[in-house]
Design a protein around this motif. Structure first.
Motif, short mmCIF file in Angstrom:
data_model
loop_
_atom_site.label_atom_id
_atom_site.label_comp_id
_atom_site.label_asym_id
_atom_site.label_seq_id
_atom_site.Cartn_x
_atom_site.Cartn_y
_atom_site.Cartn_z
N ILE A 146 2.27 5.52 2.80
CA ILE A 146 1.77 6.67 3.57
C ILE A 146 2.05 6.51 5.06
O ILE A 146 2.81 7.27 5.65
CB ILE A 146 0.26 6.87 3.31
CG1 ILE A 146 0.00 7.12 1.83
CG2 ILE A 146 -0.26 8.05 4.15
CD1 ILE A 146 -1.47 7.18 1.46
N VAL A 147 1.42 5.51 5.67
CA VAL A 147 1.51 5.37 7.13
C VAL A 147 2.94 5.15 7.58
O VAL A 147 3.45 5.86 8.45
CB VAL A 147 0.61 4.21 7.61
CG1 VAL A 147 0.75 4.04 9.13
CG2 VAL A 147 -0.84 4.46 7.23
N SER A 148 3.61 4.17 7.01
CA SER A 148 4.99 3.87 7.40
C SER A 148 5.91 5.05 7.10
O SER A 148 6.82 5.35 7.88
CB SER A 148 5.47 2.63 6.67
OG SER A 148 6.78 2.28 7.06
N PHE A 149 5.67 5.72 5.98
CA PHE A 149 6.49 6.88 5.62
C PHE A 149 6.34 8.00 6.65
O PHE A 149 7.33 8.62 7.06
CB PHE A 149 6.10 7.38 4.24
CG PHE A 149 6.85 8.60 3.79
CD1 PHE A 149 8.14 8.50 3.28
CD2 PHE A 149 6.28 9.86 3.89
CE1 PHE A 149 8.84 9.63 2.88
CE2 PHE A 149 6.97 10.99 3.49
CZ PHE A 149 8.25 10.87 2.98
N VAL A 190 -5.90 -6.99 0.35
CA VAL A 190 -4.52 -6.95 0.84
C VAL A 190 -3.72 -5.86 0.15
O VAL A 190 -3.00 -5.09 0.81
CB VAL A 190 -3.84 -8.33 0.65
CG1 VAL A 190 -2.34 -8.24 0.94
CG2 VAL A 190 -4.49 -9.36 1.55
N ILE A 191 -3.83 -5.78 -1.16
CA ILE A 191 -3.13 -4.73 -1.90
C ILE A 191 -3.60 -3.35 -1.45
O ILE A 191 -2.79 -2.42 -1.28
CB ILE A 191 -3.34 -4.91 -3.42
CG1 ILE A 191 -2.62 -6.17 -3.89
CG2 ILE A 191 -2.84 -3.70 -4.20
CD1 ILE A 191 -2.93 -6.56 -5.32
N SER A 192 -4.91 -3.21 -1.22
CA SER A 192 -5.48 -1.93 -0.80
C SER A 192 -5.04 -1.53 0.60
O SER A 192 -5.02 -0.34 0.93
CB SER A 192 -7.02 -1.99 -0.86
OG SER A 192 -7.46 -2.26 -2.17
N LEU A 193 -4.68 -2.52 1.42
CA LEU A 193 -4.22 -2.23 2.78
C LEU A 193 -2.71 -2.03 2.85
O LEU A 193 -2.22 -1.07 3.46
CB LEU A 193 -4.63 -3.36 3.72
CG LEU A 193 -6.11 -3.48 4.08
CD1 LEU A 193 -6.37 -4.77 4.82
CD2 LEU A 193 -6.56 -2.28 4.91
N LEU A 194 -1.96 -2.95 2.25
CA LEU A 194 -0.51 -2.94 2.40
C LEU A 194 0.16 -1.78 1.67
O LEU A 194 1.06 -1.13 2.21
CB LEU A 194 0.08 -4.26 1.90
CG LEU A 194 0.23 -5.40 2.90
CD1 LEU A 194 0.92 -6.58 2.26
CD2 LEU A 194 1.00 -4.94 4.13
#
Length: 245
Positions: free
Chosen positions: A183-186, A173-177
């Motif tokens: 990165i992705v959301s930014f 979960v930490i590695s995904l969120l």
């Protein structure tokens, strides 16, 4: 076992696991600490800019505090998947619904309590280096952002907990969120896409702006984050209910 006893036992688990409790405290320390450092370094200079948002500037540290919130939620639930701890928990509380609800409630309650303290501490820490440009809680958007930041941090912790129940791994979960948020959301947000306003982190952070410029309002944004969190909690519940301990 009475509900209060279940809640108390879940709080003892959080308090007694060193890494989990440190993650909880890190929400406050990191958020307020980074806010104070940024304010001391560029406070008055940043405030003199034409596009300065004095409310949002105060909560710069939340960008880092949310990582601690995710770590707290993930580690608080992942301890159940180590060394047969879940079997022991379900022996003490056979009804999985009560066990799961109590665990999520304690994670959310602890996250909200620390989150609200963090919100006020971060706001005032962010104003320390603003000099004559400093604002107070009575200024437009300040109190709403302060309370909203605490709610947001709690929601991120519970989101992580629900996903951990689903994936049975706090590390996963930490590695995904965290990469998603950093990165992705930014990247999506930088594209000025309306879709970004409905991502779990971006939606919740709308409340941190003095005058939000988004397709949805600040409280609606927190509701969107809450919807993401509810979906994760529901998915986690189905996983806990159906899988073997």
């Amino acid at each position: 076992m009475p509900s209060t006893a279940i809640l108390h036992s879940e709080w003892i688990k959080i308090r007694s696991v060193r890494g989990t409790f440190r993650s909880l405290l890190a929400i406050l320390v990191v958020s307020a600490g980074v806010g104070a450092l940024i304010s001391a370094g560029v406070g008055t200079g940043e405030a003199a800019g034409p596009d300065h948002d004095p409310v949002l500037f105060s909560f710069y540290g939340i960008n880092y505090g949310q990582i601690a919130a995710i770590a707290f939620g993930a580690t608080a639930f992942s301890t159940e998947f180590h060394n047969g701890a879940l079997r022991v928990s379900l022996t003490a509380v056979p009804r999985r619904g009560r066990f799961y609800a109590a665990k999520i409630a304690v994670i959310g309650g602890a996250g909200l309590a620390v989150g609200l303290v963090t919100g006020f501490a971060t706001f005032f820490a962010g104003q320390t280096g603003m000099g004559p440009y400093a604002i107070g809680l009575g200024d437009p958007g300040a109190l709403r952002a302060t309370v909203g930041s605490g709610i947001y941090l709690a929601l991120m912790a519970v989101l992580a907990a629900g996903l951990t129940a689903l994936l049975r791994s706090g590390i996963a979960v930490i590695s995904l969120l965290i990469p998603f948020i950093l990165i992705v959301s930014f990247v999506i947000g930088d594209m000025k896409s309306a879709v970004a306003d409905f991502l779990p982190d971006r939606a919740g952070q709308i409340a941190l702006h003095q005058y939000p410029d988004a397709t949805i309002g600040p409280w609606t944004g927190l509701a969107v984050t809450a919807a993401w969190t509810a979906a994760a909690v529901l998915a986690g519940w189905f996983a806990v209910r159906r899988r073997d301990a």
